[in-house]
Design an enzyme around this catalytic site. Structure first.
Site, short mmCIF file in Angstrom:
data_model
loop_
_atom_site.label_atom_id
_atom_site.label_comp_id
_atom_site.label_asym_id
_atom_site.label_seq_id
_atom_site.Cartn_x
_atom_site.Cartn_y
_atom_site.Cartn_z
N PRO A 2 0.85 -1.21 0.00
CG PRO A 2 -0.70 -1.54 1.71
CD PRO A 2 0.59 -2.06 1.15
NE ARG A 112 5.15 -12.57 1.84
CZ ARG A 112 5.77 -12.06 0.79
NH1 ARG A 112 5.08 -11.55 -0.19
NH2 ARG A 112 7.09 -12.05 0.72
NE ARG A 151 18.37 13.22 -2.47
CZ ARG A 151 18.15 12.23 -1.61
NH1 ARG A 151 18.67 11.03 -1.84
NH2 ARG A 151 17.45 12.43 -0.51
NE ARG A 260 9.47 -3.24 -5.87
CZ ARG A 260 8.65 -2.58 -5.04
NH1 ARG A 260 9.12 -1.78 -4.12
NH2 ARG A 260 7.34 -2.77 -5.13
#
Ligand SMILES: [Zn+2]
Length: 270
Positions: A2, A112, A151, A260
């Site tokens: 979420p 989980r 960054r 990912r």
């Protein structure tokens, strides 16, 4: 997992049922989720405290109590709901039960078992290092530009970094980069001024849409009444591999980026 819109939807769905209540008891079958407390110590500190407000910070559900602050993180498969309002009576994944003084029970279910429940005197212990809330008025384009230009990493993992900006995860990072027409593999410091502005607008837009549709139920996420959100029916690229890009018709690609799954259009995201 979420993300901001899903956690916000859980908070909104629970708020009226819990604010004003006091905790009467606590038990857990998975004590690791409340470390460093023992169940007994956790219960003795929690019981008697009243819930003053219920809110969200990043992906945390935040109960401001009469003395302390209670944080719940759903992680992969956490669900937080009022037992009396949940349609499935036989949830075998309930790990923690919070008794409330209106007679209801607040349950934390977590298949989980990655979820966390933390009780602290000072919220900063948990939230101190988090980046800004992307939907708050204080998160401005100038602020985003300043943070971004400092960054050097790849833009997609950076968006998911909770110290950079709070609440964005895999789904909404993919969606916002598509909306901003930016390739997720780009380096953050290569974005030009126009791209930064498009990305800033896109992040806010996809998160607001996610909240309006009460989150994306792609796997485990449910609202506290047991029903699904609907944002999964409106994805641009997330989970749309080999379907046509809604903007240019090219087929959506999926790659691994920062460990990912990452969905994007190879033609119109540059
Ligand atoms: Zn496209």
């Amino acid at each position: 997992m979420p993300e901001l819109p899903e956690v916000e939807s859980v908070v909104r769905g629970l708020r009226d049922d819990v604010v004003g209540c006091s905790f009467t008891c606590f038990e857990t079958t998975w004590p690791r989720q409340i470390r460093p407390y023992t169940p007994k110590a956790f219960a003795s500190r929690l019981v008697g405290q009243r819930i003053i407000t219920l809110g969200r910070r990043a992906k945390y559900i935040v109960f401001t109590l009469s003395d302390d602050v209670l944080f719940v993180h759903l992680k992969m498969t956490g669900r937080l709901y009022i037992k009396e309002k949940w349609p499935d009576e036989d949830d075998t994944y309930v790990r923690a039960r919070f008794g409330l003084d209106d007679g209801n029970e607040l349950l934390f279910s977590d298949m989980r078992k990655f979820g966390r429940i933390q009780l602290v005197a000072d919220a900063e212990e948990i939230t101190g290092s988090l980046g800004p809330e992307p939907l708050s008025d204080s998160f401005t384009l100038d602020d985003f530009r300043d943070r971004l230009t400092q960054r050097q990493g790849t833009i997609k993992p950076l968006l998911m970094n909770q110290q950079f900006v709070a609440g964005v995860g895999n789904i909404y990072a993919d969606e916002s980069l598509w909306l901003a027409r930016i390739d997720p593999r780009r380096k953050a410091d290569t974005l030009n001024s126009e791209e930064i502005e498009r990305l800033y607008d896109a992040i806010r837009k996809v998160l607001e849409a996610g909240i309006a549709r009460e989150g994306a139920s792609v796997n485990w996420y449910r609202k506290p009444d047991g029903t699904t959100g609907s944002q999964q029916n409106y994805f641009y690229v997330y989970d749309q591999v080999d379907k046509p890009c809604p903007r240019c018709g090219s087929l959506v690609h999926k790659i691994r980026l920062g460990q990912r799954g990452t969905h994007f259009c190879p033609t119109c995201q540059v």
